[in-house]
Design an enzyme around this catalytic site. Sequence first.
Site, short mmCIF file in Angstrom:
data_model
loop_
_atom_site.label_atom_id
_atom_site.label_comp_id
_atom_site.label_asym_id
_atom_site.label_seq_id
_atom_site.Cartn_x
_atom_site.Cartn_y
_atom_site.Cartn_z
N THR A 44 0.77 -1.20 0.00
CA THR A 44 -0.14 0.04 0.07
C THR A 44 0.97 1.30 0.02
O THR A 44 0.45 2.29 -0.27
CB THR A 44 -0.82 0.15 1.17
OG1 THR A 44 -0.03 -0.28 2.39
CG2 THR A 44 -2.08 -1.22 1.16
N ARG A 48 9.14 -1.59 0.22
CA ARG A 48 9.89 -1.38 1.41
C ARG A 48 10.65 -2.75 1.80
O ARG A 48 10.46 -3.79 1.30
CB ARG A 48 9.26 -1.10 2.58
CG ARG A 48 8.34 0.41 2.45
CD ARG A 48 7.48 0.72 3.63
NE ARG A 48 6.81 2.02 3.46
CZ ARG A 48 5.93 2.40 4.46
NH1 ARG A 48 5.87 1.63 5.48
NH2 ARG A 48 5.34 3.27 4.26
N SER A 149 8.62 5.83 5.04
CA SER A 149 7.65 6.56 6.01
C SER A 149 8.33 6.41 7.38
O SER A 149 9.36 6.89 7.67
CB SER A 149 6.37 5.97 5.94
OG SER A 149 5.38 6.80 6.56
N LYS A 159 8.28 4.67 -3.66
CA LYS A 159 6.83 4.46 -4.03
C LYS A 159 6.85 5.47 -5.36
O LYS A 159 7.41 6.47 -5.71
CB LYS A 159 5.89 5.05 -3.07
CG LYS A 159 6.15 6.45 -2.41
CD LYS A 159 5.32 6.61 -1.26
CE LYS A 159 5.62 8.07 -0.78
NZ LYS A 159 4.53 8.38 0.45
N ASP A 307 6.31 12.31 10.62
CA ASP A 307 7.14 11.11 10.28
C ASP A 307 8.38 11.60 9.24
O ASP A 307 8.66 12.74 9.07
CB ASP A 307 6.53 9.89 10.02
CG ASP A 307 5.79 10.14 8.69
OD1 ASP A 307 5.61 11.41 8.24
OD2 ASP A 307 5.28 9.10 7.96
N ASP A 309 8.90 11.24 6.12
CA ASP A 309 8.54 11.97 4.90
C ASP A 309 7.57 12.79 5.06
O ASP A 309 6.80 13.37 3.91
CB ASP A 309 8.25 10.97 3.89
CG ASP A 309 6.83 10.10 3.92
OD1 ASP A 309 6.76 9.82 5.09
OD2 ASP A 309 6.32 9.81 3.09
N GLU A 394 -7.02 8.96 7.27
CA GLU A 394 -6.94 7.41 7.89
C GLU A 394 -6.52 7.47 9.13
O GLU A 394 -6.11 8.31 9.71
CB GLU A 394 -5.58 6.87 7.11
CG GLU A 394 -5.58 6.85 5.71
CD GLU A 394 -4.36 6.01 5.00
OE1 GLU A 394 -4.70 5.28 4.10
OE2 GLU A 394 -3.18 6.57 5.41
N GLU A 395 -6.85 6.51 9.92
CA GLU A 395 -7.04 6.22 11.15
C GLU A 395 -5.14 6.13 11.56
O GLU A 395 -5.08 6.27 12.84
CB GLU A 395 -7.40 4.86 11.83
CG GLU A 395 -6.50 3.55 11.53
CD GLU A 395 -6.27 3.25 10.25
OE1 GLU A 395 -5.22 2.61 9.87
OE2 GLU A 395 -7.34 3.65 9.22
N SER A 396 -4.58 6.04 10.67
CA SER A 396 -2.72 5.88 11.27
C SER A 396 -2.47 7.40 11.08
O SER A 396 -1.04 7.39 10.70
CB SER A 396 -2.21 5.05 10.10
OG SER A 396 -2.28 5.54 8.76
#
Length: 569
Positions: A44, A48, A149, A159, A307, A309, A394-396
């Site tokens: 997603t 990585r 990330s 990505k 974070d 990036d 998003e929840e993240s």
Amino acid sequence: MPTDSRAGQPAERCDLVDVARLVTAYYSEHPDPSVADQRVSFGTSGHRGSSLRASFNDDHIGAATQAICDYRAGAGTDGPLFLARDTHALSEPAWVTAVEVLAANEVTVLVDARDGYTPTPALSHAVLAHNRTVGHRGGAADGIVITPSHNPPSDGGFKYNPPDGGPAGTDVTAVIQDRANALLAGGLRGVHRIPIARARAAATTHTYDFLDAYVSDLPSAIDLAAIAAAGVRIGADPLGGASVAYWGVIGERYGLDLTVVNPDVDPTWRFMTLDWDGKIRMDCSSPYAMASLIKERDEFQVATGNDADADRHGIVTPDDGLMAPNHFLAVAVDYLFGHRPGWPAFAAVGKTLVSSSMIDRVAEGLGRRLIEVPVGFKWFVAGLLDGTIGFGGEESAGASFLRRDGSAWTTDKDGILLCLLASEIIAATGSTPSERYRAITDRFGSPAYARVDAPATREDKAVLANLRPEQVSATELAGEPIIAKLTTAPGNGAPIGGLKVTTASGWFAARPSGTEDVYKIYAESFKGADHLARIQDEARHVVADALRGASSPTPGSQDPSGPAIERHG
């Protein structure tokens, strides 16, 4: 896994990655294409891995970059390619590899004019800005971001963002991944490449001032004048990431009372506190990784973190410490749709299906349509581009939203934007985001939310990812009738790769992990922590029954209804 005893404590020498060994392995280790974990794999968030595990090496990036060149040629993308990198140790050598391959393929590539680090949102902004000017005349731009990330210092990431400026969908990444792996299997025959000195001097290699373009345009999305006039005291911590040069310029250019809490960049991230599992991880949504900034919360009206990036945000307030990501998303939605008169009336609220249902209630209270999509920011790209989605989150702790006039700002997550929004909220309302959240709970209730993991075999995970609603026999969950059994997202009909079950006051969603022999249970209750625990417990049994009904038992399989493992990351 239990929380490590050193979580939240400063990193020690034994925790630091050996950067020289890491970079040496990038060039000296070569992946075995017959080993699944050593192939190119676009999840997603792109490919990585780590050079120390032969999963992120020069061969991977050479093959992946060539595959992108081949893809964009086939797709007719003939404009410039913007190239960005973050502060991870592997990002610099991967950037060199990418430039060498792009130049050899005669792709017009735009690298940072300051030879610095570039946040993901700055690249998305650049792609959209270019494509807005060329319109339908051709010459559409795209981009590559070299970042894993918030992953640990030993990791690298790569990505691709197509001309819509957002994360590429699986229809794109599958083509790139398959081509890259074919190149690996063929010994890299077909990968065109020239030395970096020639590549940098090539007629197709140019520079672009990502920082100035992004920072100069911020007033179109955020009321920076209001923040300055209110004198909001801001502490911004880049966490050693790509936003490190951006925050100081933002503060100076717009006259903000802004302190860059930690301007240091160190590929070992020795200044970080350890995350929940005892690893260094630049997760601005983790109270353990953000422990140092949380200690300084009384020094500022709002303190923020990003974070590596800068596509994620962390919001720290004096009255609440680090806000839960879901809490700030709800506050952002509530504020934005009441303070953006230039947004179209049809602009909807976008959320992933594992985000809090508080967002649903806020959207309903605003009279706005809710678009619930599977996990992955790629599902918001089209809506943010055409204005049908005003906010996607998003929840993240990843989100973005429209400019003040209702046009697209970025179609990738923008942690800088969300951090600045927290200051705008204070300037406009006189309340901190956490105070605003408490006011929202007074209106809609106070939910309890958590994620736990439960054991699952590879076979169990495959079945879970392909469940159908009729395979779920349960009719009640934690004492309430089940309202919906979902294996596709209500907002776009796309498969969710798992199961979501909802009742009037709670829900759970179960999704297989892509890296571990577990499945993730996200759950929420508006009846409190005890009811949440009951939902979590019954969720494991609902999933176990569905798996047993959908497949025959396999020898040695784990019991999917076994004890859940709480995760704090």
